[in-house]
Design a protein around this motif. Structure first.
Motif, PDB file in Angstrom:
ATOM      1  N   GLN A  63       0.839  -1.155  -0.040  1.00  0.00           N
ATOM      2  CA  GLN A  63      -0.064   0.046   0.062  1.00  0.00           C
ATOM      3  C   GLN A  63       0.985   1.211   0.089  1.00  0.00           C
ATOM      4  O   GLN A  63       1.903   1.254   0.720  1.00  0.00           O
ATOM      5  N   ASN A  64       0.293   2.480  -0.703  1.00  0.00           N
ATOM      6  CA  ASN A  64       0.953   3.540  -0.557  1.00  0.00           C
ATOM      7  C   ASN A  64       2.329   3.634  -1.133  1.00  0.00           C
ATOM      8  O   ASN A  64       3.308   4.073  -0.282  1.00  0.00           O
ATOM      9  N   MET A  65       2.840   3.041  -2.200  1.00  0.00           N
ATOM     10  CA  MET A  65       3.945   2.815  -2.896  1.00  0.00           C
ATOM     11  C   MET A  65       3.614   2.705  -4.440  1.00  0.00           C
ATOM     12  O   MET A  65       2.673   2.119  -4.721  1.00  0.00           O
ATOM     13  N   GLU A  66       4.556   3.475  -5.144  1.00  0.00           N
ATOM     14  CA  GLU A  66       4.715   3.333  -6.694  1.00  0.00           C
ATOM     15  C   GLU A  66       5.483   2.372  -6.741  1.00  0.00           C
ATOM     16  O   GLU A  66       6.575   2.151  -6.655  1.00  0.00           O
ATOM     17  N   ILE A  67       5.084   1.047  -7.587  1.00  0.00           N
ATOM     18  CA  ILE A  67       6.026  -0.167  -7.882  1.00  0.00           C
ATOM     19  C   ILE A  67       6.128  -0.284  -9.403  1.00  0.00           C
ATOM     20  O   ILE A  67       5.219  -0.342 -10.178  1.00  0.00           O
ATOM     21  N   ILE A  68       7.386  -0.276  -9.640  1.00  0.00           N
ATOM     22  CA  ILE A  68       7.690  -0.254 -11.069  1.00  0.00           C
ATOM     23  C   ILE A  68       8.462  -1.513 -11.639  1.00  0.00           C
ATOM     24  O   ILE A  68       9.311  -1.957 -10.638  1.00  0.00           O
ATOM     25  N   SER A  69       8.132  -2.323 -12.461  1.00  0.00           N
ATOM     26  CA  SER A  69       8.952  -3.475 -12.681  1.00  0.00           C
ATOM     27  C   SER A  69       9.386  -3.327 -14.181  1.00  0.00           C
ATOM     28  O   SER A  69       8.616  -2.847 -15.290  1.00  0.00           O
ATOM     29  N   ILE A  70      10.612  -3.634 -14.425  1.00  0.00           N
ATOM     30  CA  ILE A  70      11.227  -3.648 -15.779  1.00  0.00           C
ATOM     31  C   ILE A  70      11.750  -4.888 -16.195  1.00  0.00           C
ATOM     32  O   ILE A  70      12.857  -5.401 -15.590  1.00  0.00           O
ATOM     33  N   ALA A  71      11.403  -5.597 -17.159  1.00  0.00           N
ATOM     34  CA  ALA A  71      11.719  -7.098 -17.417  1.00  0.00           C
ATOM     35  C   ALA A  71      13.097  -6.856 -18.189  1.00  0.00           C
ATOM     36  O   ALA A  71      13.089  -6.143 -18.909  1.00  0.00           O
ATOM     37  N   LEU A  72      13.937  -7.759 -17.825  1.00  0.00           N
ATOM     38  CA  LEU A  72      15.278  -7.803 -18.530  1.00  0.00           C
ATOM     39  C   LEU A  72      15.559  -9.014 -19.533  1.00  0.00           C
ATOM     40  O   LEU A  72      16.162  -8.719 -20.529  1.00  0.00           O
ATOM     41  N   GLU A  73      15.352 -10.130 -18.883  1.00  0.00           N
ATOM     42  CA  GLU A  73      15.208 -11.404 -19.619  1.00  0.00           C
ATOM     43  C   GLU A  73      14.209 -12.411 -19.256  1.00  0.00           C
ATOM     44  O   GLU A  73      13.819 -12.291 -17.942  1.00  0.00           O
ATOM     45  N   GLY A  74      13.610 -12.987 -20.091  1.00  0.00           N
ATOM     46  CA  GLY A  74      12.540 -13.999 -19.727  1.00  0.00           C
ATOM     47  C   GLY A  74      11.223 -13.447 -19.618  1.00  0.00           C
ATOM     48  O   GLY A  74      11.113 -12.021 -19.852  1.00  0.00           O
ATOM     49  N   GLN A 117      12.841  -4.606  -9.788  1.00  0.00           N
ATOM     50  CA  GLN A 117      11.756  -3.809  -8.980  1.00  0.00           C
ATOM     51  C   GLN A 117      12.124  -2.655  -8.372  1.00  0.00           C
ATOM     52  O   GLN A 117      13.148  -2.682  -7.505  1.00  0.00           O
ATOM     53  N   ILE A 118      11.286  -1.623  -8.569  1.00  0.00           N
ATOM     54  CA  ILE A 118      11.656  -0.185  -7.971  1.00  0.00           C
ATOM     55  C   ILE A 118      10.586   0.147  -7.283  1.00  0.00           C
ATOM     56  O   ILE A 118       9.411  -0.023  -7.794  1.00  0.00           O
ATOM     57  N   TRP A 119      10.773   0.666  -6.269  1.00  0.00           N
ATOM     58  CA  TRP A 119       9.597   1.378  -5.448  1.00  0.00           C
ATOM     59  C   TRP A 119       9.967   2.854  -5.181  1.00  0.00           C
ATOM     60  O   TRP A 119      11.115   3.173  -4.823  1.00  0.00           O
ATOM     61  N   ILE A 120       9.067   3.547  -5.589  1.00  0.00           N
ATOM     62  CA  ILE A 120       9.112   4.892  -5.546  1.00  0.00           C
ATOM     63  C   ILE A 120       7.950   5.615  -4.437  1.00  0.00           C
ATOM     64  O   ILE A 120       6.829   5.150  -4.722  1.00  0.00           O
ATOM     65  N   ILE A 121       8.187   6.261  -3.441  1.00  0.00           N
ATOM     66  CA  ILE A 121       7.427   6.900  -2.600  1.00  0.00           C
ATOM     67  C   ILE A 121       6.538   7.930  -3.055  1.00  0.00           C
ATOM     68  O   ILE A 121       6.913   8.769  -3.875  1.00  0.00           O
ATOM     69  N   PRO A 122       5.355   7.601  -3.176  1.00  0.00           N
ATOM     70  CA  PRO A 122       4.106   8.514  -3.795  1.00  0.00           C
ATOM     71  C   PRO A 122       4.193   9.913  -3.060  1.00  0.00           C
ATOM     72  O   PRO A 122       4.434  10.302  -1.984  1.00  0.00           O
ATOM     73  N   ASN A 123       3.571  10.935  -3.880  1.00  0.00           N
ATOM     74  CA  ASN A 123       3.298  12.271  -3.481  1.00  0.00           C
ATOM     75  C   ASN A 123       2.142  12.333  -3.052  1.00  0.00           C
ATOM     76  O   ASN A 123       1.373  13.488  -2.415  1.00  0.00           O
ATOM     77  N   GLN A 124       1.252  11.015  -2.960  1.00  0.00           N
ATOM     78  CA  GLN A 124      -0.273  11.249  -2.728  1.00  0.00           C
ATOM     79  C   GLN A 124      -0.417   9.874  -1.898  1.00  0.00           C
ATOM     80  O   GLN A 124      -0.083   8.693  -2.320  1.00  0.00           O
ATOM     81  N   GLN A 125      -1.245  10.088  -0.670  1.00  0.00           N
ATOM     82  CA  GLN A 125      -1.572   8.918   0.082  1.00  0.00           C
ATOM     83  C   GLN A 125      -2.980   8.185  -0.112  1.00  0.00           C
ATOM     84  O   GLN A 125      -3.716   9.151  -0.618  1.00  0.00           O
ATOM     85  N   ASN A 126      -3.111   6.933  -0.156  1.00  0.00           N
ATOM     86  CA  ASN A 126      -4.536   6.531  -0.162  1.00  0.00           C
ATOM     87  C   ASN A 126      -5.145   6.595  -1.762  1.00  0.00           C
ATOM     88  O   ASN A 126      -6.350   6.865  -1.724  1.00  0.00           O
ATOM     89  N   VAL A 127      -4.354   6.815  -2.698  1.00  0.00           N
ATOM     90  CA  VAL A 127      -5.049   6.911  -3.968  1.00  0.00           C
ATOM     91  C   VAL A 127      -5.576   5.384  -4.326  1.00  0.00           C
ATOM     92  O   VAL A 127      -5.352   4.356  -3.674  1.00  0.00           O
ATOM     93  N   THR A 128      -6.615   5.663  -5.263  1.00  0.00           N
ATOM     94  CA  THR A 128      -7.277   4.197  -5.764  1.00  0.00           C
ATOM     95  C   THR A 128      -6.158   3.533  -6.412  1.00  0.00           C
ATOM     96  O   THR A 128      -5.525   4.108  -7.209  1.00  0.00           O
ATOM     97  N   GLU A 181      15.093  10.152 -12.321  1.00  0.00           N
ATOM     98  CA  GLU A 181      14.792  11.495 -11.724  1.00  0.00           C
ATOM     99  C   GLU A 181      13.871  11.401 -10.694  1.00  0.00           C
ATOM    100  O   GLU A 181      12.668  11.065 -11.082  1.00  0.00           O
ATOM    101  N   VAL A 182      14.298  11.800  -9.328  1.00  0.00           N
ATOM    102  CA  VAL A 182      13.299  11.843  -8.425  1.00  0.00           C
ATOM    103  C   VAL A 182      13.344  13.042  -7.499  1.00  0.00           C
ATOM    104  O   VAL A 182      14.353  13.607  -7.420  1.00  0.00           O
ATOM    105  N   PRO A 183      12.215  13.522  -6.524  1.00  0.00           N
ATOM    106  CA  PRO A 183      12.425  14.418  -5.655  1.00  0.00           C
ATOM    107  C   PRO A 183      13.475  14.068  -4.688  1.00  0.00           C
ATOM    108  O   PRO A 183      13.399  12.820  -4.281  1.00  0.00           O
ATOM    109  N   MET A 184      14.145  15.061  -4.137  1.00  0.00           N
ATOM    110  CA  MET A 184      15.215  14.655  -3.258  1.00  0.00           C
ATOM    111  C   MET A 184      14.493  14.907  -1.651  1.00  0.00           C
ATOM    112  O   MET A 184      15.375  14.499  -0.555  1.00  0.00           O
TER     113      MET A 184
END
Length: 238
Positions: free
Chosen positions: A63-74, A119-130, A234-237
Motif C-alpha cells: 500500500q501507498n507505494m509506486e511499484i515499477i517492474s522492468i523486465a530484462l530477460e525472460g 523491481q523499483i519502489w518510489i514513495i508517492p506524493n499522494q497517500q491512499n489513491v485508488t 530522476e526523483v524528488p530529493m
C-alpha cells in the motif's frame, strides 16, 4: 550550488540468495539494512532480481507505494487483486500505484529459464489513491544513442505514469555517444543504474550494475560506450 554525488559500486550492494530467488539490493530491503543506504530521495527500492524457472513470489500486499517492474530477460507473469493477469516481457515496463492497498503475485512463466527484472519502489506524493495498473512496451520506440522517456507524472506522456514528480529514461547505445541530461524539476536528483557496458557521468566512470546518484545540479553530462545501457531515475530529493 555545489553538485552532490553518491557512488554505489555493484559489488557493495546487499545480496540475498534464496535458491529460487537471487536478489541484489541497492537500498535497504528485507534482511539487508544499511543506515547509509535507505533511499535516494523518493527512490526507496532498487532490486535486481533473478527468479528460477517456474518459481515466483506468492500473493503479498502493498500500500501507498509506486511499484515499477522492468523486465530484462525472460517473462514475468503477474496477477493482482485488481483483476489484472499479464506477462511482462523484455522491452516492457509495468507500474502499479498500490494506494489504499493491493495484493499481487509474480512468477516465472518459463519452467526452464530464469527471469531477470528490476523491481523499483518510489514513495508517492499522494497517500491512499485508488489502486491502478499500467504497462507499456518501451522497446517499440526504437530509439538508440539517445534517452527514451519511459516514466513520468503525466498520464498523456511517453511511458507509464506514477503519482510522483519522477521521470525515468532508458539509454541504449550502439556507438560511443555523448549527451546532456537536463533536470525536469528543481530540487530533483538523478540516480543512474548501469544495465550493460560502460558509462561516464560527469567524469565518474561507471560499469555493469554500478549506481550513481547526483543532485544539486541543473544539467548532467553522460558519455556512453558502444553496447552500453543505462537507466536514469530522476526523483524528488525531499
Amino acid at each position: 550550488m555545489m553538485t552532490q554525488t553518491i557512488l554505489h559500486k555493484a559489488g557493495t550492494r546487499g545480496h540475498a540468495d534464496h535458491g529460487w530467488l537471487k536478489s541484489f539490493h541497492t537500498f535497504s530491503f528485507a534482511n539487508y539494512f544499511n543506515p547509509e543506504r535507505v533511499q535516494f530521495g523518493a527512490l526507496r527500492v532498487l532490486n535486481d532480481d533473478q527468479v528460477s524457472g517456474g518459481m515466483g513470489f506468492g500473493e503479498h500486499p502493498h500500500q501507498n507505494m509506486e511499484i515499477i517492474s522492468i523486465a530484462l530477460e525472460g517473462e514475468l507473469q503477474h496477477e493482482d487483486s485488481m483483476g489484472n493477469m499479464t506477462v511482462i516481457k523484455p522491452g516492457e515496463i509495468q507500474a502499479m500505484s498500490a494506494g489504499t492497498g493491493i495484493t499481487h503475485k509474480e512468477f516465472n512463466k518459463d519452467k526452464n529459464k530464469p527471469v531477470k527484472f528490476l523491481q523499483i519502489w518510489i514513495i508517492p506524493n499522494q497517500q491512499n489513491v485508488t489502486p491502478r495498473y499500467d504497462q507499456v512496451n518501451i522497446e517499440e520506440k526504437g530509439k538508440v544513442n539517445q534517452l527514451l522517456q519511459i516514466l513520468s507524472p503525466d498520464p498523456k506522456a511517453e511511458g507509464v505514469w506514477i503519482h510522483q514528480n519522477a521521470w525515468f529514461h532508458l539509454g541504449k547505445f550502439d556507438q560511443d555517444t555523448e549527451l546532456d541530461y537536463e533536470m525536469k524539476l528543481k530540487g530533483n536528483g538523478v540516480y543512474f543504474f548501469v544495465l550493460k557496458g560502460n558509462v561516464t557521468v560527469n567524469d565518474q566512470a561507471l560499469e555493469h550494475r554500478d549506481g550513481f546518484g547526483i543532485w544539486d545540479t541543473d544539467k548532467i553530462n553522460i558519455k556512453a560506450s558502444a553496447g552500453a545501457e543505462v537507466l536514469l531515475m530522476e526523483v524528488p530529493m525531499s
